[in-house]
Design an enzyme around this catalytic site. Structure first.
Site, PDB file in Angstrom:
ATOM      1  N   SER A 161       0.833  -1.206   0.000  1.00 20.64           N
ATOM      2  CA  SER A 161       0.000   0.000   0.000  1.00 20.64           C
ATOM      3  C   SER A 161       0.875   1.266   0.000  1.00 20.64           C
ATOM      4  CB  SER A 161      -0.959  -0.045   1.186  1.00 20.64           C
ATOM      5  OG  SER A 161      -1.920   0.969   1.118  1.00 20.64           O
ATOM      6  N   ASP A 400      -9.497  -2.367  -6.474  1.00 21.48           N
ATOM      7  CA  ASP A 400      -9.002  -2.076  -5.127  1.00 21.48           C
ATOM      8  C   ASP A 400      -9.690  -0.809  -4.626  1.00 21.48           C
ATOM      9  OD1 ASP A 400      -7.446  -1.255  -2.916  1.00 21.48           O
ATOM     10  OD2 ASP A 400      -5.604  -2.062  -3.787  1.00 21.48           O
ATOM     11  N   HIS A 428      -7.499  -5.294  -1.024  1.00 16.78           N
ATOM     12  CA  HIS A 428      -6.298  -4.518  -0.763  1.00 16.78           C
ATOM     13  C   HIS A 428      -5.358  -5.209   0.225  1.00 16.78           C
ATOM     14  CE1 HIS A 428      -3.959  -0.795  -0.737  1.00 16.78           C
ATOM     15  NE2 HIS A 428      -3.912  -0.880   0.576  1.00 16.78           N
TER      16      HIS A 428
END
Length: 450
Positions: A161, A400, A428
């Site tokens: 991320s 996502d 995610h």
């Protein structure tokens, strides 16, 4: 610089920084501490402390293994605290010695929160201090400690991320430090502003909410009932958090995780209890919501969330709040009045959160100063990325909720040699939820096995 009336304790040195080794099942762990410049442009200036946990497979402590440094998502979260070789860590330890880095301001590194930030001075000084906590500073931290950790050898970075945003900056700013880069759910837009990010995000969030209601149709009415109750009462949760309608809607952030829809459903089904005074929110519901909404453990997420997208010198000016007005379906009060479904929101930070959350209230002026800050510098160098020679692989999760797939794929095209793996098997949190499978697939791609 710190306010003269509030001296900042110096980083620990000597015996205080010595490594401590200990064991968990299948893993040998070593605590590592480093000091780095607060502002890498002033290497002789103030220094802050970084913490990292070294992990190596039991029985391989003395082997010469390539290093993999893990950059956690966020911003504002410390590295995973594993128990043994859990999830992806076990797969990584088959080939690497792993450094689980607490990025500056997080975990056991020098903390930045409502308790410590007043040491910097007033709100403007605190905000100026926090301008040094973006991806560019994190990468410079990595390059500062790398010679001590690896003896100067390049290492592989695994970025989840926001950690992937850091990895992309690493490729732009210091590719000589990288043997390879592995990104999961974290290829950023290279030139989009915060407004662009949220303008792309709200339609994705709407799709996630619609999918949730299709899976759990009974939750349409449950969410409306809870929303109406909260809108009328605005109860105070354990710990002092004000539960407003907007705060309740923000629980939609869960819908970006693989089990998030199920978690939200189970929360909603037990929301109410009958008492002698009438219908009330249950203690169980209140406790769970209080934990979900609190930023006490990760205030930097709220303070810097929009700043991680700022690159063009303009202020972010509470982009998520402004852009939300373009999507009236997320207006909870109108939804309740019209009889329509209540739409939850996603990964966004709003000014009202600094009124509702006790951990954020003292930081409201700091957040405002950061939202008004101009002069943010670019984080990505398209020219260097187009000439990239570092092996790069990336998991791109289809639709996502947190990172736009279109943005990610355009970035994948812009990085020379990057191999993307586009999958709809995971949300995610695929790196965590998929156990060793996601990392195994990416390392196989990196080594040419797939």
């Amino acid at each position: 610089m710190p306010h003269s009336g509030h001296p900042v304790p110096p980083p620990r040195t000597g015996a205080e920084l010595s490594a401590a080794r200990y064991r968990q099942p299948g893993v040998v762990l070593t605590d590592r501490r480093f000091t780095v410049p607060l502002d890498h442009r002033v290497p002789d200036g103030e220094r802050i402390e970084l913490y990292a946990r070294e992990a190596v497979a039991a029985g391989r402590e003395d082997e010469s293994l390539p290093w993999l440094v893990y950059l956690q998502g966020g911003p504002g979260f410390g590295a995973n605290r594993f128990s043994g070789a859990q999830a992806w860590l076990g797969r990584a330890l088959r080939d690497h010695r792993v450094l689980l880095l607490d990025q500056r301001g997080t975990g056991a590194s020098s903390p930045a929160n409502r308790q410590t930030l007043p040491l910097r001075g007033d709100a403007a000084q605190q905000a100026a201090y926090l301008t040094h906590f973006r991806a560019d500073s994190i990468v410079r931290d990595c390059e500062t400690i790398r010679p001590e950790v690896t003896g100067g050898a390049p290492w592989t970075v695994l970025g989840q991320s926001f950690g992937g945003f850091c990895a992309t900056h690493y490729l732009s700013a210091a590719p000589e430090g990288l043997a390879a880069a592995v990104v999961t759910g974290g290829l950023p837009t290279l030139d989009g502003a915060a407004d662009d990010v949220y303008r792309a995000a709200y339609p994705r969030v709407e799709r996630k909410v619609r999918a949730h209601y299709a899976r759990y149709p009974m939750d349409v009415e449950r969410a409306r009932e809870i929303g109406a109750f909260v809108s009328e009462r605005e109860p105070v949760l354990p710990g002092g958090h004000r539960l407003t309608l907007e705060a309740f809607q923000s629980l939609g952030i869960w819908l970006g995780a693989g089990d998030g829809s199920d978690r939200l459903h189970y929360l909603l089904e037990d929301a109410f209890v009958r008492t002698p005074g009438g219908r009330e929110l249950s203690d169980s519901f209140r406790e769970q919501v209080a934990a979900a909404l609190s930023y006490a453990a990760h205030p930097l997420y709220a303070l810097l969330h929009e700043a991680i997208y700022a690159q063009d010198g303009r202020a972010t000016a509470w982009a998520a709040e402004r852009v939300r007005a373009e999507f009236p379906q997320f207006d909870g009060a109108k939804a309740l009045a019209s009889g329509g479904p209540l739409y939850f929101t996603g990964e966004s930070v709003h000014p009202w959160q600094f009124d509702h959350d006790p951990a954020l209230r003292p930081l409201k002026d700091v957040a405002t100063a950061l939202a008004e800050h101009t002069g943010w510098t670019p984080l990505y160098d398209r020219t260097r990325l187009a000439a990239n020679e570092v092996p790069v692989v990336a998991a791109v999760y289809h639709d996502d909720m947190y990172v736009d797939t279109g943005h990610a794929l355009r970035t994948a095209d812009a990085v020379r040699g990057l191999r993307p793996w586009v999958t709809n098997e995971f949300e995610h949190d695929g790196l965590r939820a998929g156990g060793p499978r996601v990392l195994d697939r990416l390392l196989g791609m990196l080594h040419g096995d797939l």
